[in-house]
Design an enzyme around this catalytic site. Structure first.
Site, PDB file in Angstrom:
ATOM      1  N   GLU A 285       0.830  -1.007   0.052  1.00 44.28           N
ATOM      2  CA  GLU A 285       0.011   0.042  -0.075  1.00 44.28           C
ATOM      3  C   GLU A 285       0.994   1.333   0.181  1.00 44.28           C
ATOM      4  O   GLU A 285       0.903   2.067   0.928  1.00 44.28           O
ATOM      5  CB  GLU A 285      -0.789   0.039   1.383  1.00 44.28           C
ATOM      6  CG  GLU A 285      -2.200  -0.919   1.227  1.00 44.28           C
ATOM      7  CD  GLU A 285      -2.786  -0.737   2.719  1.00 44.28           C
ATOM      8  OE1 GLU A 285      -3.747  -1.336   2.569  1.00 44.28           O
ATOM      9  OE2 GLU A 285      -2.141  -0.213   3.484  1.00 44.28           O
ATOM     10  N   GLY A 287       2.083   4.989  -0.477  1.00 44.08           N
ATOM     11  CA  GLY A 287       1.399   6.067  -0.783  1.00 44.08           C
ATOM     12  C   GLY A 287       2.224   7.302  -1.260  1.00 44.08           C
ATOM     13  O   GLY A 287       2.556   7.554  -2.640  1.00 44.08           O
ATOM     14  N   CYS A 356       0.289  32.717  11.427  1.00 48.52           N
ATOM     15  CA  CYS A 356       0.486  33.274  13.016  1.00 48.52           C
ATOM     16  C   CYS A 356       0.946  32.238  13.954  1.00 48.52           C
ATOM     17  O   CYS A 356       0.259  31.793  14.928  1.00 48.52           O
ATOM     18  CB  CYS A 356      -0.503  34.160  13.479  1.00 48.52           C
ATOM     19  SG  CYS A 356      -1.362  35.141  12.580  1.00 48.52           S
ATOM     20  N   GLU A 357       2.007  31.433  13.546  1.00 49.77           N
ATOM     21  CA  GLU A 357       2.666  30.365  14.089  1.00 49.77           C
ATOM     22  C   GLU A 357       4.314  30.560  13.866  1.00 49.77           C
ATOM     23  O   GLU A 357       4.567  30.582  13.044  1.00 49.77           O
ATOM     24  CB  GLU A 357       2.279  28.973  13.788  1.00 49.77           C
ATOM     25  CG  GLU A 357       1.000  28.648  13.912  1.00 49.77           C
ATOM     26  CD  GLU A 357       0.643  28.318  15.445  1.00 49.77           C
ATOM     27  OE1 GLU A 357       1.401  27.930  16.047  1.00 49.77           O
ATOM     28  OE2 GLU A 357      -0.648  28.611  15.715  1.00 49.77           O
TER      29      GLU A 357
HETATM   30  N1  LLP Z   1      -1.294   1.802   4.662  1.00 48.83           N
HETATM   31  C1  LLP Z   1      -1.535   2.410   5.785  1.00 48.83           C
HETATM   32  C2  LLP Z   1      -2.558   1.466   6.700  1.00 48.83           C
HETATM   33  C3  LLP Z   1      -1.064   3.476   6.278  1.00 48.83           C
HETATM   34  O1  LLP Z   1      -1.438   3.938   7.482  1.00 48.83           O
HETATM   35  C4  LLP Z   1      -0.147   4.269   5.556  1.00 48.83           C
HETATM   36  C5  LLP Z   1       0.236   5.590   5.874  1.00 48.83           C
HETATM   37  C6  LLP Z   1       0.268   3.910   4.226  1.00 48.83           C
HETATM   38  C7  LLP Z   1      -0.289   2.413   3.613  1.00 48.83           C
HETATM   39  C8  LLP Z   1       0.817   4.669   3.396  1.00 48.83           C
HETATM   40  O2  LLP Z   1       2.315   4.986   3.628  1.00 48.83           O
HETATM   41  P1  LLP Z   1       3.251   5.667   2.760  1.00 48.83           P
HETATM   42  O3  LLP Z   1       3.603   4.672   1.769  1.00 48.83           O
HETATM   43  O4  LLP Z   1       2.719   6.951   2.394  1.00 48.83           O
HETATM   44  O5  LLP Z   1       4.476   6.086   3.818  1.00 48.83           O
HETATM   45  N2  LLP Z   1       1.058  12.411   7.331  1.00 48.83           N
HETATM   46  C9  LLP Z   1       2.386  11.630   7.567  1.00 48.83           C
HETATM   47  C10 LLP Z   1       2.446  10.269   6.924  1.00 48.83           C
HETATM   48  C11 LLP Z   1       1.364   9.362   7.728  1.00 48.83           C
HETATM   49  C12 LLP Z   1       1.313   8.011   7.036  1.00 48.83           C
HETATM   50  C13 LLP Z   1       0.001   7.369   7.713  1.00 48.83           C
HETATM   51  N3  LLP Z   1      -0.294   6.069   7.090  1.00 48.83           N
HETATM   52  C14 LLP Z   1       3.705  12.585   6.332  1.00 48.83           C
HETATM   53  O6  LLP Z   1       3.183  13.489   6.253  1.00 48.83           O
HETATM   54  O7  LLP Z   1       4.788  11.984   6.652  1.00 48.83           O
END
Ligand code: LLP
Length: 431
Positions: A285, A287, A356-357
Site C-alpha cells: 500500500e 502512498g 501566525c505560528e
Molecule cells: N497503509 C496504511 C495503513 C497507512 O497507515 C499508511 C500511512 C500507508 C499505507 C501509506 O504509507 P506511505 O507509503 O505513504 O508511507 N502524514 C505523514 C504520513 C502518515 C502516514 C500514515 N499512514 C507524513 O506526512 O509524513
C-alpha cells in the site's frame, strides 16, 4: 526528466512554472503526471509483472482527488481509503469497488454502510468491536464482505515517532497477545458475514531501510502458520502496508521498490515452501513513494526581513496551511527561486510561512538566488501529505492543484474561494 531549467525558469514536466503561477495564482500545487506514472511503471516492472498473485493499492491519503483516483485506475492499481471522505472521492471517480481496500482504526457505522453497500473488495479490520459492527451492517444490507485483520507486529520503525505505527504501544492494529488475537480470528472464522482473507500490517512511513518490513513480514507469516495449525484454515492474503521512503533533501535515500520487494517476496516464498503453505496474495500500500517527488508547490515571496547577524526571513503567501510537515514532524525540504532557476545561490534565507505560528517555517537557512518580493519560490517533493493535509488555519483558502504532463497543464482542483470557505457557516437564528 520532470524537472528542467530553461531561460532561467524552472519547468515541471515541460511546463514553465512562472507561467503556471501567472495563470493559476499562488500558492499552487503542481503535480507531474509523468512523475507519478514513472513510479507506477516501476511497480509494474518490478512487482506486478514480476510476481504472480500480487497487488498494489495506492494509499490515497497521500494525495486524494478525483483525478488521482482515475489516474490510479488507469495505471492498474487498487486503492486504499481510510475514511468516508476518501471512499466518497473514489466512488465519485467510479473507482471499481472490488479494487478498493478500506483501512482505518475507527470506522463509523455510516462509513461501513457506505463501503459494504458499494461492495468494496476488502475491509481491513482493526479489532473485535469493528467486526461486530461489520456483522451488523452486513446483516442489515444482506451482504457478505472480505476482511483482513490489521495486526500490530510490535516492531519499532526507524522513522519519526509520529509516523511510526507498528510498535507495541500503538492505536493501530490488534496486539499479538494470543489471548487478544486468537479469539478475534475465531470470531471471524465463525462469522457468516465475513470471509477472513488474512493479515495486514503497516509499520510506519518514510522508511529507507528494508529490515522493518522484513521483520514484520516474518511475524505475519508465523501467524498465518499458527492459524493453519490451530484451525486448519489457510489464509489467502497478506498485506505488507506502505512506508517506502523518498528523497526530500540531499542525503535522503529513495530506494527502488525492488530493494524492499525482492527480499520480501524471497522471504515469503521461502517461508511458505518450508512450511507447506500456499503462498498468499501479497499486497502493498504505497502512498508517499508514488506521489511525493512528482509534486512541487509554488509560492510568491512577499516580505523579506533581514535580522543582522541572525538570519533573513523571506515570507511566502502560504506555508503550514499547505504543508504542515515541517511544523508537525520537523520535516526538511529544499527548493529554489523558480524565476531565477539558473542564478548562482548567493544568499541564505529562511523561507517562512504566513500563518501566525512561529513553527510556520518551510525551509530553514537555504542558499538561494538573490531574492526580491514577487519572486516565485518552488518547494520540491510536496506531492504527498501536502494538499491532503492542508487546512484553513488563519482562514487561508486551500490552494489549487494543477496536473502537468509534457508541457500541458490541467487544473484538477480549483482554488478555494473565501465564499466557499464560509459556505457552511451561519449565524445563530436567535440573534
Ligand atoms: N497503509 C496504511 C495503513 C497507512 O497507515 C499508511 C500511512 C500507508 C499505507 C501509506 O504509507 P506511505 O507509503 O505513504 O508511507 N502524514 C505523514 C504520513 C502518515 C502516514 C500514515 N499512514 C507524513 O506526512 O509524513
Amino acid at each position: 526528466m520532470v524537472k528542467t531549467i530553461k531561460n532561467g525558469h524552472l519547468y515541471w514536466d515541460g511546463c514553465d512554472t512562472v507561467a503556471l503561477a501567472e495563470k493559476y495564482g499562488t500558492p499552487l500545487y503542481v503535480m507531474s503526471e509523468n512523475g507519478i506514472l514513472a513510479r507506477t511503471q516501476e511497480l509494474h516492472r518490478d512487482f506486478l509483472d514480476k510476481y504472480d498473485n500480487v497487488r498494489v493499492a495506492y494509499a490515497s491519503k497521500a494525495f486524494c482527488t478525483l483525478a488521482m483516483c482515475k489516474l490510479m485506475e488507469k495505471a492498474g492499481l487498487a486503492l486504499d481509503v481510510v475514511s468516508g471522505g476518501e471512499l466518497y472521492t473514489a466512488i465519485q471517480a467510479d473507482f471499481p469497488p472490488e479494487h478498493i481496500e478500506f483501512n482505518g482504526n475507527n470506522k463509523s457505522r455510516e462509513e461501513l454502510v457506505m463501503a459494504i453497500d458499494y461492495g468494496v473488495g476488502r475491509i481491513i479490520v482493526d479489532g473485535l468491536q469493528e467486526l461486530a459492527l461489520i456483522e451488523a451492517v452486513c446483516a442489515e444490507l444482506g451482504k457478505r464482505t472480505q476482511i483482513l485483520f490489521r495486526i500490530t507486529p510490535e516492531i519499532k520503525a526507524d522513522t519519526h515517532d509520529f509516523i511510526s505505527t507498528g510498535q507495541k504501544d500503538s492505536k493501530f492494529g490488534i496486539p499479538l497477545n494470543p489471548e487478544i488475537l486468537f479469539p478475534q480470528i475465531e470470531a471471524a472464522l465463525a462469522s457468516e458475514a465475513v470471509d477472513l482473507l488474512g493479515f495486514h500490517f503497516h509499520i510506519g512511513s518514510q522508511l529507507a531501510d528494508n529490515s522493518t518490513h522484513l521483520a514484520a513480514a516474518k511475524v505475519a507469516l508465523h501467524l498465518a502458520l499458527e492459524v493453519k495449525k490451530r484451525y486448519a484454515y489457510e489464509l489467502r492474503e497478506l498485506n505488507y502496508g506502505g512506508g517506502f521512503g523518498v528523497e526530500y533533501v540531499e542525503g535522503d535515500v529513495r530506494q527502488p521498490y525492488r530493494y524492499f520487494l525482492d527480499p520480501l517476496m524471497a522471504l515469503t516464498e521461502a517461508f511458505c515452501d518450508e512450511h507447506q503453505l500456499t503462498r498468499p496474495t501479497i499486497v502493498i500500500e504505497p502512498g508517499r513513494s508514488i506521489v511525493a517527488e512528482a509534486g512541487i508547490t509554488l509560492h510568491t515571496i512577499g516580505s523579506i526581513k533581514e535580522l543582522p547577524t541572525i538570519r533573513t526571513y523571506a515570507s511566502i503567501d502560504g506555508g503550514m496551511t499547505d504543508n504542515i510537515r515541517p511544523g508537525l514532524y520537523q520535516a526538511a525540504y529544499t527548493g529554489l527561486v523558480a524565476n531565477k532557476a539558473d542564478s548562482a545561490t548567493t544568499q541564505v534565507v529562511t523561507i517562512s510561512g504566513k500563518a501566525c505560528e512561529s513553527t510556520d517555517i518551510l525551509v530553514k537557512d537555504l542558499a538561494v538566488a538573490p531574492l526580491a518580493a514577487g519572486d516565485l519560490f518552488a518547494t520540491f517533493t510536496t506531492g504527498a501529505y501536502g494538499y491532503s493535509m492542508a487546512s484553513n488555519y488563519n482562514k487561508l483558502p486551500i490552494p489549487a492543484v494543477v496536473l502537468v504532463k509534457d508541457g500541458k497543464d490541467q487544473l484538477i482542483v480549483k482554488r478555494q474561494s473565501y465564499e466557499q470557505m464560509l459556505q457552511n457557516e451561519c449565524l445563530p437564528e436567535r440573534w
